[in-house]
Design a protein around this motif. Structure first.
Motif, PDB file in Angstrom:
ATOM      1  N   GLY A 157     -33.294   9.992  25.683  1.00 37.06           N
ATOM      2  CA  GLY A 157     -34.139   9.208  24.786  1.00 37.06           C
ATOM      3  C   GLY A 157     -34.309   9.832  23.407  1.00 37.06           C
ATOM      4  N   GLU A 158     -34.081  11.147  23.314  1.00 40.26           N
ATOM      5  CA  GLU A 158     -34.437  11.833  22.068  1.00 40.26           C
ATOM      6  C   GLU A 158     -33.573  11.421  20.876  1.00 40.26           C
ATOM      7  OE1 GLU A 158     -37.133  12.962  22.397  1.00 40.26           O
ATOM      8  OE2 GLU A 158     -37.618  14.381  20.818  1.00 40.26           O
ATOM      9  N   PRO A 159     -32.258  11.197  21.054  1.00 38.41           N
ATOM     10  CA  PRO A 159     -31.492  10.723  19.889  1.00 38.41           C
ATOM     11  C   PRO A 159     -32.047   9.404  19.326  1.00 38.41           C
ATOM     12  CG  PRO A 159     -29.989  11.478  21.599  1.00 38.41           C
ATOM     13  CD  PRO A 159     -31.372  11.467  22.201  1.00 38.41           C
ATOM     14  N   LEU A 160     -32.489   8.523  20.203  1.00 36.06           N
ATOM     15  CA  LEU A 160     -33.064   7.252  19.761  1.00 36.06           C
ATOM     16  C   LEU A 160     -34.381   7.482  19.010  1.00 36.06           C
ATOM     17  CD1 LEU A 160     -32.930   4.136  19.856  1.00 36.06           C
ATOM     18  CD2 LEU A 160     -34.052   4.234  22.088  1.00 36.06           C
ATOM     19  N   ARG A 161     -35.236   8.347  19.575  1.00 36.55           N
ATOM     20  CA  ARG A 161     -36.510   8.653  18.904  1.00 36.55           C
ATOM     21  C   ARG A 161     -36.249   9.331  17.558  1.00 36.55           C
ATOM     22  NH1 ARG A 161     -38.109  11.261  24.292  1.00 36.55           N
ATOM     23  NH2 ARG A 161     -39.131   9.632  25.537  1.00 36.55           N
ATOM     24  N   PHE A 162     -35.238  10.222  17.520  1.00 35.45           N
ATOM     25  CA  PHE A 162     -34.871  10.892  16.261  1.00 35.45           C
ATOM     26  C   PHE A 162     -34.427   9.859  15.221  1.00 35.45           C
ATOM     27  CE2 PHE A 162     -33.735  15.682  16.572  1.00 35.45           C
ATOM     28  CZ  PHE A 162     -34.897  15.954  17.267  1.00 35.45           C
ATOM     29  N   LEU A 163     -33.589   8.912  15.633  1.00 37.11           N
ATOM     30  CA  LEU A 163     -33.059   7.931  14.678  1.00 37.11           C
ATOM     31  C   LEU A 163     -34.156   7.034  14.118  1.00 37.11           C
ATOM     32  CD1 LEU A 163     -29.658   7.161  16.333  1.00 37.11           C
ATOM     33  CD2 LEU A 163     -29.942   7.612  13.889  1.00 37.11           C
ATOM     34  N   LEU A 164     -35.025   6.560  15.000  1.00 27.76           N
ATOM     35  CA  LEU A 164     -36.143   5.730  14.525  1.00 27.76           C
ATOM     36  C   LEU A 164     -37.014   6.528  13.567  1.00 27.76           C
ATOM     37  CD1 LEU A 164     -36.917   4.087  17.971  1.00 27.76           C
ATOM     38  CD2 LEU A 164     -36.392   2.780  15.896  1.00 27.76           C
ATOM     39  N   VAL A 224     -29.965   1.012  15.793  1.00 32.88           N
ATOM     40  CA  VAL A 224     -30.968   1.578  14.884  1.00 32.88           C
ATOM     41  C   VAL A 224     -30.282   2.168  13.649  1.00 32.88           C
ATOM     42  CG1 VAL A 224     -32.738   3.374  14.623  1.00 32.88           C
ATOM     43  CG2 VAL A 224     -32.657   1.990  16.707  1.00 32.88           C
ATOM     44  N   ALA A 225     -29.139   2.821  13.861  1.00 32.95           N
ATOM     45  CA  ALA A 225     -28.397   3.403  12.736  1.00 32.95           C
ATOM     46  C   ALA A 225     -28.046   2.342  11.693  1.00 32.95           C
ATOM     47  CB  ALA A 225     -27.128   4.087  13.250  1.00 32.95           C
ATOM     48  N   LYS A 226     -27.695   1.145  12.161  1.00 33.09           N
ATOM     49  CA  LYS A 226     -27.385   0.059  11.219  1.00 33.09           C
ATOM     50  C   LYS A 226     -28.621  -0.321  10.402  1.00 33.09           C
ATOM     51  CE  LYS A 226     -23.725  -1.841  14.094  1.00 33.09           C
ATOM     52  NZ  LYS A 226     -23.442  -2.749  15.221  1.00 33.09           N
ATOM     53  N   ALA A 268     -24.046  10.052  13.793  1.00 34.27           N
ATOM     54  CA  ALA A 268     -23.423  11.076  14.640  1.00 34.27           C
ATOM     55  C   ALA A 268     -24.188  12.394  14.518  1.00 34.27           C
ATOM     56  CB  ALA A 268     -21.957  11.273  14.251  1.00 34.27           C
ATOM     57  N   ASP A 269     -24.566  12.772  13.284  1.00 34.10           N
ATOM     58  CA  ASP A 269     -25.348  14.005  13.083  1.00 34.10           C
ATOM     59  C   ASP A 269     -26.684  13.922  13.825  1.00 34.10           C
ATOM     60  OD1 ASP A 269     -23.327  14.651  11.309  1.00 34.10           O
ATOM     61  OD2 ASP A 269     -24.534  14.352   9.500  1.00 34.10           O
ATOM     62  N   VAL A 270     -27.362  12.798  13.665  1.00 34.07           N
ATOM     63  CA  VAL A 270     -28.700  12.648  14.265  1.00 34.07           C
ATOM     64  C   VAL A 270     -28.587  12.597  15.791  1.00 34.07           C
ATOM     65  CG1 VAL A 270     -30.840  11.315  14.244  1.00 34.07           C
ATOM     66  CG2 VAL A 270     -29.390  11.374  12.197  1.00 34.07           C
ATOM     67  N   TYR A 271     -27.550  11.914  16.282  1.00 40.42           N
ATOM     68  CA  TYR A 271     -27.339  11.853  17.723  1.00 40.42           C
ATOM     69  C   TYR A 271     -27.136  13.269  18.294  1.00 40.42           C
ATOM     70  CZ  TYR A 271     -25.535  10.825  22.296  1.00 40.42           C
ATOM     71  OH  TYR A 271     -25.377  10.796  23.655  1.00 40.42           O
ATOM     72  N   PHE A 272     -26.284  14.038  17.616  1.00 43.70           N
ATOM     73  CA  PHE A 272     -25.997  15.400  18.083  1.00 43.70           C
ATOM     74  C   PHE A 272     -27.255  16.271  18.070  1.00 43.70           C
ATOM     75  CE2 PHE A 272     -24.291  19.758  17.381  1.00 43.70           C
ATOM     76  CZ  PHE A 272     -23.619  19.892  18.576  1.00 43.70           C
ATOM     77  N   ALA A 273     -27.988  16.209  16.961  1.00 40.01           N
ATOM     78  CA  ALA A 273     -29.225  16.999  16.868  1.00 40.01           C
ATOM     79  C   ALA A 273     -30.223  16.562  17.953  1.00 40.01           C
ATOM     80  CB  ALA A 273     -29.852  16.845  15.484  1.00 40.01           C
TER      81      ALA A 273
END
Lengths: 203, 203
Positions: free
Chosen positions: A15-22, A71-73, A152-157
């Motif tokens: 879940g964290e990549p999604l929370r990071f992106l938002l 979300v990235a879009k 991709a950066d945010v997903y990885f982080a």
């Protein structure tokens, strides 16, 4: 602006990549964390009975990469044309392959099988992926693709803590360019604010 | 029109959805099939040392879902807005989860472990996914999402032979709505023409 809700357990993990992106894009969301006790009653209401789930204006969808891409879009991190989108998708899927190879070993129930698989994972798989990705990060000026910030950066982080947890290591110790990718994401003011207020969890 | 080349072994497997999509959209492509003897010399020239690879005007990319999504955009099968794209991505990732759960068991090297995992796969995982997907196909008028043709349908039709091969079954025997999804794709004139001329392979 749509009304966003994230449903997941009280863990970082998928879940964290999604929370990071938002957070990165400053899109307000309800960060709904389901307890193990609440889950059985909720499970039938979720697509495929799984979480994480993103609810957009009352409509629930699942699949972590699909949600992150969406979300990235919304926040301008998904590339500017189909070729850029392809290049971002390819690197994200590579990170996801890496995660799956780690997860298969980490969740192996048979201790003897696990021990054997762990040797290959530690000596071959992990160095292979991290070396490749580190070169890519160097070539892309501290990003994972296109030489600029993308999801991709945010997903990885966002997934890194989970990978460290699964491997019981600090994966990036000897990979400074990859560490730079993560640092840049964590320096984003909105991500920083999210991290400060998120619940402290082991996973 | 870009110059497309598909590099893969002489098998359907992970390359066939991509070949199906290019064919479906009538995009000419070089269907390059690498022998096991040729592969070691070619491997270092491929991104992450993997195939299938799509070459677009001389630039090579990998990751089968990313490549399929890109081709789908070129041929109008990728949805008409970000929410549609999200819904398609989610169903494709669900099919991919299903493939991975099958592959983990099929490629398990330890016979005793494999036998044990095969029971869960056969009795729980396969019926769970196929029943869910069959309901979805019924609700979507013989498609997998949005009630219209998308690359999810073509992806599923393209990967099905491989899933049948891995499970040594005919997965869709009792799932007529899912069979209808596949039939519609196979009735596409361009897909039909591709299938007629493709090499005959076991996998």
């Amino acid at each position: 602006m749509p009304d966003y809700k994230v449903y997941y357990f009280n863990v970082k993990a998928l879940g964290e990549p999604l929370r990071f992106l938002l957070s990165y894009g400053n899109l307000p969301f309800d960060d709904i964390r389901i307890t193990r006790e609440e889950w059985p009653a909720l499970k039938p209401t979720m697509p495929m009975g799984q979480m994480p789930v993103l609810e957009v204006d009352g409509k629930r969808v699942h699949q972590s990469l699909a949600m992150c891409r969406y979300v990235a879009k919304q926040i301008g991190l998904a590339g500017s044309d189909p070729v850029e989108e392809l290049q971002i998708d390819a690197i994200v899927d590579t990170i996801n392959d890496f995660r799956l190879k780690i997860a298969i070993v980490a969740y192996e129930p048979d201790d003897m099988v696990k021990e054997k698989k762990m040797i290959t994972l530690t000596n071959e798989v992990i160095p292979f992926y991290l070396t490749k990705l580190n070169v890519i990060a160097k070539e892309n000026n501290g990003h994972l693709v296109l030489g600029k910030p993308t999801w991709a950066d945010v997903y990885f982080a966002g997934i890194l803590d989970y990978l460290n947890y699964l491997t019981k290591t600090d994966l990036l110790t000897n990979f400074p360019q990859l560490q730079e990718v993560v640092t840049k994401v964590l320096e984003n003011e909105n991500v920083k604010a999210y991290i400060e207020k998120r619940p402290v969890t082991e996973v």
